[in-house]
Motif scaffolding. Structure first.
Motif, PDB file in Angstrom:
ATOM      1  N   THR A 122      -7.897   7.166  -2.517  1.00  0.00           N
ATOM      2  CA  THR A 122      -7.298   8.366  -2.162  1.00  0.00           C
ATOM      3  C   THR A 122      -6.659   9.011  -3.237  1.00  0.00           C
ATOM      4  OG1 THR A 122      -6.575   6.668  -0.399  1.00  0.00           O
ATOM      5  CG2 THR A 122      -4.784   8.433  -0.800  1.00  0.00           C
ATOM      6  N   ASP A 123      -6.259   8.414  -3.787  1.00  0.00           N
ATOM      7  CA  ASP A 123      -5.956   9.580  -5.020  1.00  0.00           C
ATOM      8  C   ASP A 123      -6.387  10.190  -5.950  1.00  0.00           C
ATOM      9  OD1 ASP A 123      -2.791   9.813  -6.467  1.00  0.00           O
ATOM     10  OD2 ASP A 123      -4.091   9.089  -8.484  1.00  0.00           O
ATOM     11  N   LYS A 149      -5.496  -2.010  -4.389  1.00  0.00           N
ATOM     12  CA  LYS A 149      -5.508  -0.302  -4.927  1.00  0.00           C
ATOM     13  C   LYS A 149      -6.521   0.152  -5.261  1.00  0.00           C
ATOM     14  CE  LYS A 149      -6.162  -2.374  -9.609  1.00  0.00           C
ATOM     15  NZ  LYS A 149      -6.072  -3.652 -11.110  1.00  0.00           N
ATOM     16  N   ALA A 158       0.098  -1.121  -0.054  1.00  0.00           N
ATOM     17  CA  ALA A 158      -0.092  -0.074  -0.012  1.00  0.00           C
ATOM     18  C   ALA A 158       0.993   1.403   0.113  1.00  0.00           C
ATOM     19  CB  ALA A 158      -0.684   0.000   0.846  1.00  0.00           C
ATOM     20  N   LYS A 159       1.481   1.573   0.932  1.00  0.00           N
ATOM     21  CA  LYS A 159       2.919   2.285   0.914  1.00  0.00           C
ATOM     22  C   LYS A 159       3.393   2.108  -0.348  1.00  0.00           C
ATOM     23  CE  LYS A 159       4.033   2.804   5.223  1.00  0.00           C
ATOM     24  NZ  LYS A 159       5.202   4.061   6.047  1.00  0.00           N
ATOM     25  N   ASN A 169      -6.287   2.511  -2.932  1.00  0.00           N
ATOM     26  CA  ASN A 169      -5.041   3.854  -3.293  1.00  0.00           C
ATOM     27  C   ASN A 169      -5.717   4.700  -4.515  1.00  0.00           C
ATOM     28  OD1 ASN A 169      -2.732   4.736  -3.678  1.00  0.00           O
ATOM     29  ND2 ASN A 169      -2.630   4.454  -5.856  1.00  0.00           N
ATOM     30  N   LEU A 182       2.332   1.694  -3.714  1.00  0.00           N
ATOM     31  CA  LEU A 182       1.164   2.649  -4.222  1.00  0.00           C
ATOM     32  C   LEU A 182       0.991   3.417  -4.213  1.00  0.00           C
ATOM     33  CD1 LEU A 182      -1.835  -0.454  -4.525  1.00  0.00           C
ATOM     34  CD2 LEU A 182       0.100  -0.101  -5.935  1.00  0.00           C
ATOM     35  N   ALA A 183       0.517   3.979  -3.136  1.00  0.00           N
ATOM     36  CA  ALA A 183       0.634   5.751  -2.077  1.00  0.00           C
ATOM     37  C   ALA A 183       1.619   6.461  -2.796  1.00  0.00           C
ATOM     38  CB  ALA A 183       0.648   5.157  -0.947  1.00  0.00           C
TER      39      ALA A 183
END
Length: 109
Positions: A91-92, A85, A40-41, A88, A43-44
């Protein structure tokens, strides 16, 4: 003493560099955070989602080669990967919408 990420069998220098970019700089830190949070980090931080890269990380932390992942186990990991995914992406999208709103070019409501 800390061991480098590449000391984990099946994780090489490229994965080590990617993880270092998100602050995971040792095998101990990677094991502590776990594969889902670590991915996750990544992807972020802008890494492009790649299912094999995700399950290779999961397998490596279990001491197994990436191609050992098959059948129901692989299907289950796919569900988790898709969730990571999607989180992320959400969030994006929220980040960019808020940024565009702040400068006055966001959605017209």
């Amino acid at each position: 003493m800390t061991d480098p990420v590449s000391s984990i069998r099946h994780l090489g220098p490229a994965y080590e560099a990617s993880l270092a970019a998100v602050g995971i700089t040792s095998a101990q830190a990677l094991r502590a955070i776990g594969p889902d949070a670590a991915y996750a980090k990544l992807l972020a931080n802008g890494q492009r989602p790649h299912f094999i890269a995700y399950y290779a990380l999961v397998m490596a932390l279990q001491g197994r080669p990436w191609n050992d992942c098959k059948g129901a186990e692989k299907d289950k990991l796919r569900v988790t990967f898709d969730l990571l995914k999607k989180r992320n992406e959400n969030t994006d999208a929220h980040f960019w919408e808020a940024t565009l709103d702040a400068i006055g070019t966001g959605k017209r409501r």
